[in-house]
Every structure is written in structure tokens, then in C-alpha cells.
Design a protein around this motif. Structure first.
Motif, PDB file in Angstrom:
ATOM      1  N   GLY A   1      32.814  55.492  22.552  1.00 42.01           N
ATOM      2  CA  GLY A   1      33.511  56.171  23.716  1.00 42.01           C
ATOM      3  C   GLY A   1      32.633  56.039  24.799  1.00 42.01           C
ATOM      4  N   SER A   2      31.231  55.422  24.901  1.00 39.38           N
ATOM      5  CA  SER A   2      30.259  55.478  25.847  1.00 39.38           C
ATOM      6  C   SER A   2      30.485  54.566  26.971  1.00 39.38           C
ATOM      7  CB  SER A   2      28.943  55.226  25.293  1.00 39.38           C
ATOM      8  OG  SER A   2      28.901  53.892  24.717  1.00 39.38           O
ATOM      9  N   PHE A   3      31.944  54.681  27.634  1.00 43.12           N
ATOM     10  CA  PHE A   3      32.359  53.833  28.616  1.00 43.12           C
ATOM     11  C   PHE A   3      33.277  54.733  29.421  1.00 43.12           C
ATOM     12  CE2 PHE A   3      34.028  52.434  24.491  1.00 43.12           C
ATOM     13  CZ  PHE A   3      35.083  53.280  24.591  1.00 43.12           C
ATOM     14  N   ARG A   4      33.762  54.306  30.583  1.00 48.24           N
ATOM     15  CA  ARG A   4      34.732  54.865  31.451  1.00 48.24           C
ATOM     16  C   ARG A   4      36.113  54.758  30.960  1.00 48.24           C
ATOM     17  NH1 ARG A   4      32.617  54.484  37.908  1.00 48.24           N
ATOM     18  NH2 ARG A   4      30.558  54.734  37.294  1.00 48.24           N
ATOM     19  N   SER A   5      36.628  55.814  31.168  1.00 53.46           N
ATOM     20  CA  SER A   5      38.061  55.935  30.544  1.00 53.46           C
ATOM     21  C   SER A   5      39.310  54.745  31.158  1.00 53.46           C
ATOM     22  CB  SER A   5      38.888  57.313  30.912  1.00 53.46           C
ATOM     23  OG  SER A   5      38.822  57.364  32.232  1.00 53.46           O
ATOM     24  N   ASP A   6      38.865  54.301  32.229  1.00 53.89           N
ATOM     25  CA  ASP A   6      39.732  53.397  32.691  1.00 53.89           C
ATOM     26  C   ASP A   6      39.501  51.996  32.355  1.00 53.89           C
ATOM     27  OD1 ASP A   6      37.505  53.201  34.062  1.00 53.89           O
ATOM     28  OD2 ASP A   6      38.265  52.414  36.094  1.00 53.89           O
ATOM     29  N   VAL A   7      38.401  51.590  31.294  1.00 49.71           N
ATOM     30  CA  VAL A   7      38.255  50.440  30.805  1.00 49.71           C
ATOM     31  C   VAL A   7      38.448  50.585  29.378  1.00 49.71           C
ATOM     32  CG1 VAL A   7      37.081  49.386  32.852  1.00 49.71           C
ATOM     33  CG2 VAL A   7      35.646  50.674  30.929  1.00 49.71           C
ATOM     34  N   SER A   8      38.609  51.669  28.911  1.00 45.30           N
ATOM     35  CA  SER A   8      38.699  52.043  27.393  1.00 45.30           C
ATOM     36  C   SER A   8      39.547  51.226  26.778  1.00 45.30           C
ATOM     37  CB  SER A   8      38.817  53.455  27.128  1.00 45.30           C
ATOM     38  OG  SER A   8      38.881  53.745  25.812  1.00 45.30           O
ATOM     39  N   ASN A   9      39.231  50.526  25.509  1.00 45.33           N
ATOM     40  CA  ASN A   9      40.124  49.732  24.628  1.00 45.33           C
ATOM     41  C   ASN A   9      40.528  50.451  23.201  1.00 45.33           C
ATOM     42  OD1 ASN A   9      37.620  49.611  23.478  1.00 45.33           O
ATOM     43  ND2 ASN A   9      38.223  47.741  22.287  1.00 45.33           N
ATOM     44  N   VAL A  10      40.084  51.700  23.497  1.00 49.87           N
ATOM     45  CA  VAL A  10      40.638  52.868  22.439  1.00 49.87           C
ATOM     46  C   VAL A  10      41.498  53.911  22.844  1.00 49.87           C
ATOM     47  CG1 VAL A  10      38.976  52.170  20.727  1.00 49.87           C
ATOM     48  CG2 VAL A  10      38.652  53.808  22.689  1.00 49.87           C
ATOM     49  N   GLY A  11      41.990  53.917  24.321  1.00 44.73           N
ATOM     50  CA  GLY A  11      42.807  54.677  24.693  1.00 44.73           C
ATOM     51  C   GLY A  11      41.903  55.622  25.843  1.00 44.73           C
ATOM     52  N   PRO A  12      42.311  56.097  26.899  1.00 47.16           N
ATOM     53  CA  PRO A  12      41.496  56.626  27.869  1.00 47.16           C
ATOM     54  C   PRO A  12      40.784  58.210  27.183  1.00 47.16           C
ATOM     55  CG  PRO A  12      43.832  56.826  28.617  1.00 47.16           C
ATOM     56  CD  PRO A  12      43.792  55.820  27.555  1.00 47.16           C
ATOM     57  N   ASN A  13      41.687  58.662  26.555  1.00 49.47           N
ATOM     58  CA  ASN A  13      41.225  60.088  26.140  1.00 49.47           C
ATOM     59  C   ASN A  13      40.029  60.067  25.075  1.00 49.47           C
ATOM     60  OD1 ASN A  13      43.066  61.404  27.529  1.00 49.47           O
ATOM     61  ND2 ASN A  13      44.953  61.136  25.867  1.00 49.47           N
ATOM     62  N   ALA A  14      39.797  58.958  24.433  1.00 50.25           N
ATOM     63  CA  ALA A  14      38.621  58.839  23.693  1.00 50.25           C
ATOM     64  C   ALA A  14      37.210  58.726  24.530  1.00 50.25           C
ATOM     65  CB  ALA A  14      38.612  57.715  22.713  1.00 50.25           C
ATOM     66  N   ALA A  15      37.385  58.259  25.606  1.00 45.47           N
ATOM     67  CA  ALA A  15      36.190  57.897  26.528  1.00 45.47           C
ATOM     68  C   ALA A  15      35.192  59.325  26.826  1.00 45.47           C
ATOM     69  CB  ALA A  15      36.711  57.325  27.879  1.00 45.47           C
ATOM     70  N   MET A  16      34.149  59.062  26.671  1.00 48.74           N
ATOM     71  CA  MET A  16      32.774  60.147  27.323  1.00 48.74           C
ATOM     72  C   MET A  16      32.721  59.888  28.463  1.00 48.74           C
ATOM     73  SD  MET A  16      29.952  60.394  24.187  1.00 48.74           S
ATOM     74  CE  MET A  16      29.765  58.747  23.823  1.00 48.74           C
ATOM     75  N   LEU A  17      33.346  59.226  29.363  1.00 49.79           N
ATOM     76  CA  LEU A  17      33.205  59.054  30.854  1.00 49.79           C
ATOM     77  C   LEU A  17      34.474  58.997  31.395  1.00 49.79           C
ATOM     78  CD1 LEU A  17      30.087  56.551  31.533  1.00 49.79           C
ATOM     79  CD2 LEU A  17      30.164  59.338  31.316  1.00 49.79           C
ATOM     80  N   ASP A  18      34.728  59.798  32.702  1.00 51.75           N
ATOM     81  CA  ASP A  18      36.064  59.692  33.226  1.00 51.75           C
ATOM     82  C   ASP A  18      36.046  58.437  34.086  1.00 51.75           C
ATOM     83  OD1 ASP A  18      34.693  60.298  35.703  1.00 51.75           O
ATOM     84  OD2 ASP A  18      35.591  62.353  35.796  1.00 51.75           O
ATOM     85  N   SER A  19      37.151  58.019  34.704  1.00 49.96           N
ATOM     86  CA  SER A  19      36.969  56.720  35.502  1.00 49.96           C
ATOM     87  C   SER A  19      36.094  56.762  36.786  1.00 49.96           C
ATOM     88  CB  SER A  19      38.446  56.666  36.147  1.00 49.96           C
ATOM     89  OG  SER A  19      38.879  57.530  36.994  1.00 49.96           O
ATOM     90  N   LYS A  20      35.491  58.001  37.222  1.00 52.86           N
ATOM     91  CA  LYS A  20      34.558  58.129  38.146  1.00 52.86           C
ATOM     92  C   LYS A  20      33.122  58.007  37.617  1.00 52.86           C
ATOM     93  CE  LYS A  20      37.221  60.489  41.310  1.00 52.86           C
ATOM     94  NZ  LYS A  20      38.064  61.539  40.808  1.00 52.86           N
ATOM     95  N   GLY A  21      32.960  57.851  36.118  1.00 51.41           N
ATOM     96  CA  GLY A  21      31.581  57.818  35.785  1.00 51.41           C
ATOM     97  C   GLY A  21      31.093  59.263  35.285  1.00 51.41           C
ATOM     98  N   GLN A  22      31.864  60.383  35.486  1.00 50.29           N
ATOM     99  CA  GLN A  22      31.563  61.746  35.091  1.00 50.29           C
ATOM    100  C   GLN A  22      31.847  61.845  33.574  1.00 50.29           C
ATOM    101  OE1 GLN A  22      33.867  63.685  38.175  1.00 50.29           O
ATOM    102  NE2 GLN A  22      31.781  64.325  39.071  1.00 50.29           N
ATOM    103  N   LEU A  23      30.783  62.641  32.889  1.00 48.85           N
ATOM    104  CA  LEU A  23      31.233  63.073  31.532  1.00 48.85           C
ATOM    105  C   LEU A  23      32.517  63.831  31.352  1.00 48.85           C
ATOM    106  CD1 LEU A  23      27.609  64.359  30.664  1.00 48.85           C
ATOM    107  CD2 LEU A  23      28.574  62.297  29.756  1.00 48.85           C
ATOM    108  N   THR A  24      33.105  63.257  30.453  1.00 43.40           N
ATOM    109  CA  THR A  24      34.562  64.190  30.162  1.00 43.40           C
ATOM    110  C   THR A  24      34.106  65.234  29.439  1.00 43.40           C
ATOM    111  OG1 THR A  24      34.696  62.884  28.004  1.00 43.40           O
ATOM    112  CG2 THR A  24      35.748  62.123  30.144  1.00 43.40           C
ATOM    113  N   ASP A  25      34.821  66.036  28.810  1.00 45.13           N
ATOM    114  CA  ASP A  25      34.547  67.084  27.727  1.00 45.13           C
ATOM    115  C   ASP A  25      33.886  66.547  26.574  1.00 45.13           C
ATOM    116  OD1 ASP A  25      35.779  69.011  29.406  1.00 45.13           O
ATOM    117  OD2 ASP A  25      37.430  69.158  28.059  1.00 45.13           O
ATOM    118  N   ILE A  26      34.407  65.564  25.862  1.00 44.98           N
ATOM    119  CA  ILE A  26      34.090  65.077  24.672  1.00 44.98           C
ATOM    120  C   ILE A  26      32.506  64.366  25.066  1.00 44.98           C
ATOM    121  CG2 ILE A  26      34.215  63.048  23.004  1.00 44.98           C
ATOM    122  CD1 ILE A  26      36.890  63.528  23.024  1.00 44.98           C
ATOM    123  N   GLY A  27      32.259  63.733  26.098  1.00 43.15           N
ATOM    124  CA  GLY A  27      31.083  63.315  26.408  1.00 43.15           C
ATOM    125  C   GLY A  27      30.082  64.142  26.606  1.00 43.15           C
TER     126      GLY A  27
END
Ligand SMILES: *[C@@H]1O[C@H](CO)[C@@H](O)[C@H](O)[C@H]1NC(C)=O
Ligand SMILES: *[C@@H]1O[C@H](CO)[C@@H](O)[C@H](O)[C@H]1NC(C)=O
Ligand SMILES: *[C@@H]1O[C@H](CO)[C@@H](O)[C@H](O)[C@H]1NC(C)=O
Ligand SMILES: *[C@@H]1O[C@H](CO)[C@@H](O)[C@H](O)[C@H]1NC(C)=O
Length: 312
Positions: free
Chosen positions: A245-271
Motif C-alpha cells: 500500500g506504499s502508493f497514492r490511493s488514486d493509483v492503487s490497484n488493490v482499491g483506494p482504501n488499502a493505500a497508505m497515501l491519499d491522492s495528495k500524498g499524505q499518510l492515510t490512517d493505515i499509512g
């Protein structure tokens, strides 16, 4: 080919240390990461002071330039694929070169999803080719004190069959001491799958080198993340894990919610949790439809191409 990116010290100055990062790391935690071409500054997020991460891999044989100044992140080289007819020892030579130059290389990973189809990121290697490649490129590293991790098959039942064929072809000449696991699904499935692997390969420690609850709602994805991290930390024979999940949510190929970065490159909760910090409240969002297909194996190929630089 890509230039080495060495960040100015100011980027990681202690003054920028977020007060939310916990001091107590899980030394099992690492990063599967392909440096971001589109957003190079995203590389810095993973090496911020106080981060829990202690190792990484990038699907390639050479360290990522962005992490060269961070010896606390131990690099784990990977031989991604295998070519029929190849008689060279490029991977062996590269890893030996790293060791000779003073890098701490304790482990290597071999073959990314060799039982998987290229369309879903697999390297699709016949078991006999993988075995002969291992014997030529990987096995000799043992003499240099490197521990060898078995091929990283997919989480499908085929993975077990492929591995069994691989070890049969090896005929005792492939001394793996760690067993990677890839898992995309729920927590019950993950524990059962790992239980099966432990039972099949009792002499190997387990490395969970790609995992996420793919394409689920945010709450379920977070619950999965919490449960699995807590479980991995508790299980003695699970020694390494790296969340996919070490990528932005808008380019995630495992669904946006798994990503550790949001679409602006900030850490999500999981990240943030993964790095040892507190929830950020940053919500991952999907990108425009059709924009987001970056399979892990394709990332891997990219990494192989991008990580071809000379290590100082
Ligand atoms: C090298 O890495 C291993 C395993 O991660 C660690 O136990 C060891 O202390 C490291 N050695 C040095 C010199 O950093
Ligand atoms: C596990 O290790 C033991 C002791 O070294 C050895 O006798 C045994 O054959 C190994 N088992 C497997 C499945 O590799
Ligand atoms: C962990 O691995 C050791 C051998 O390396 C084995 O004896 C032990 O039973 C394993 N523990 C679990 C919980 O699987
Ligand atoms: C996950 O764990 C964090 C604390 O680490 C907690 O705040 C959060 O509520 C948990 N989320 C779920 C869905 O379990």
C-alpha cells in the motif's frame, strides 16, 4: 535508467519529526516500494525520523537511491524473474558487489509470483527454469552468509503446487530458510493460508511480503490492517512483513482504501499506523476510472528498470 536522488539533509531534519511517531518499533516491519516517478518527494515519507520501518525491497537487485542514506532501512535484493537460456550470474554479481562495498545484505528474495500470469503481475516462470536459475544465481550467496527466501508465489492454491514442483526440481540444491507469503483477502483467509505454509515448510520463517484486504470498504480494510499487524507482531515465526500500500490511493490497484497515501500524498490512517504514528484522518479516494491499473508485477518490472544505477 534514472539518476540517483539524494535528498538534502534539511528534508529529514529532526525538527520536522512529527510528535505522533511512537518510539517502540516492530522490527519486523518493512516496505515494498517502487520509487515514485510521478511524485519523487513521496519517497521521503517512508524514511521520516522515528519510522518503524527497518527493511525494504523494490523487486530489484539494487537499492533505491532514495534510501541510500538510510542504513536503518536494510535493503533486501530480489531476483524478479528468470530468462530461458540465460547462463549469466548478474544477480549474484550484483549482490556480491553490494556486500563487497560494505552493505549489510542479510537476505535475498527470489522470483515475484512465478506461478502468476503477467496480466496480474506474475513473472510466470516454469518450476524447472526457476530451480536452475536459483542454483546458479541464488544458492551461491549462502556461502557469503546471505539467507535465502523461497520464491514468492501468489496466495492461490496453485502457489503450493508450483512451490512443490520447484523444490522437486531443486532436488535438495535450494536451501531456502524463509518463505514469502502474498495475500489479498480477509484476515481469516490470511491466517489460514499462513498456517498452511507453516505446516508445509516448518523449517522456514514466514515473510509476508505483499498483503492487503483488497477492494474493501475503509472500515473493513482498517480492521484487517489492525488485526494482521497485531497478529504478525505476536507470531514468533513471522519475522518480516511489508504491507502492499506504499502508493497514492488514486493509483492503487488493490482499491483506494488499502493505500497508505491519499491522492495528495499524505499518510492515510493505515499509512501513519504502519510507520508507528497516530490516525491522520486523511481519507483515501479513488482516481478517475481507468487510470489506476498498476499491478504489483508491473511495478516490479519498473523497479528492475529503475533500480539500475551504480551504488556508491
Ligand atoms: C545486518 O542486518 C541484520 C539483520 O537485519 C542485523 O541483525 C545486523 O545487526 C545488521 N548488521 C549490521 C552491521 O548492521
Ligand atoms: C528441517 O530441518 C531438519 C533438521 O535440519 C531436517 O532434518 C529436515 O529434513 C528439514 N525438513 C525439511 C522439510 O526441509
Ligand atoms: C516455529 O519454527 C520452529 C522451527 O524453526 C518450530 O519448531 C516451531 O514449532 C514453529 N512455531 C510455530 C508456532 O509454528
Ligand atoms: C485500528 O487501530 C487503531 C489504533 O491503533 C484504532 O484507533 C482504530 O479504531 C482501529 N480501527 C479498527 C477498524 O479496528
Amino acid at each position: 535508467m534514472r539518476q540517483s536522488l539524494l535528498f538534502p539533509a534539511a528534508v529529514v531534519a529532526p525538527l520536522l519529526l512529527p510528535s505522533t511517531l511512537a518510539a517502540d518499533p516492530s522490527n519486523k516491519r518493512g516496505l515494498v516500494y517502487v520509487p515514485s516517478q510521478e511524485h519523487p518527494t513521496d519517497d521521503n515519507i517512508w524514511v521520516r525520523p522515528g519510522s518503524d520501518l527497518s527493511w525494504y525491497y523494490n523487486y530489484g537487485a539494487s537499492p533505491s537511491a532514495a534510501f541510500l542514506q538510510h542504513p536503518e532501512m536494510e535493503f533486501v535484493p530480489m531476483l524478479w524473474g528468470a530468462k530461458d537460456g540465460d547462463t549469466g550470474t548478474e544477480f549474484y554479481d550484483t549482490v556480491k558487489g553490494l556486500i563487497d562495498s560494505g552493505k549489510n545484505i542479510s537476505y535475498v528474495l527470489a522470483f515475484n509470483e512465478p506461478d502468476g500470469d503477467p496480466s496480474t503481475g506474475g513473472s510466470q516462470i516454469p518450476a524447472d527454469l526457476a530451480a536452475s536459475t536459483w542454483i546458479r544465481e541464488i544458492e551461491p550467496l549462502k556461502k557469503l552468509g546471505v539467507k535465502l527466501c523461497a520464491p514468492a508465489v501468489t496466495g492461490s492454491p496453485n502457489g503450493f503446487v508450483w512451490l512443490q514442483n520447484f523444490f522437486t526440481e531443486c532436488a535438495g540444491r535450494c536451501s531456502a530458510t524463509c518463505m514469502p507469503v502474498h495475500w489479498y483477502g480477509n484476515f481469516e483467509g490470511l491466517t489460514s493460508h499462513i498456517g498452511q505454509k507453516m505446516a508445509a515448510y516448518p523449517n522456514c520463517t514466514i515473510w509476508v511480503t505483499e498483503y492487503a484486504d483488497a477492494n474493501n470498504d475503509l472500515q473493513s480494510t482498517q480492521r484487517f490492517y489492525n488485526q494482521s499487524a497485531e497478529w504478525f507482531d505476536r507470531m514468533e515465526n513471522i519475522t518480516h512483513y511489508s504491507y502492499f500500500g506504499s502508493f497514492r490511493s488514486d493509483v492503487s490497484n488493490v482499491g483506494p482504501n488499502a493505500a497508505m497515501l491519499d491522492s495528495k500524498g499524505q499518510l492515510t490512517d493505515i499509512g501513519s499506523w504502519y510507520l508507528g504514528g497516530d490516525a491522520t484522518g486523511n481519507i483515501p479516494t479513488a482516481g478517475a476510472a481507468g487510470k489506476s491499473v498498476v499491478a504489483s508485477g508491473l511495478l516490479g518490472l519498473l523497479a528492475v528498470v529503475l533500480s539500475v544505477w551504480t551504488v556508491l
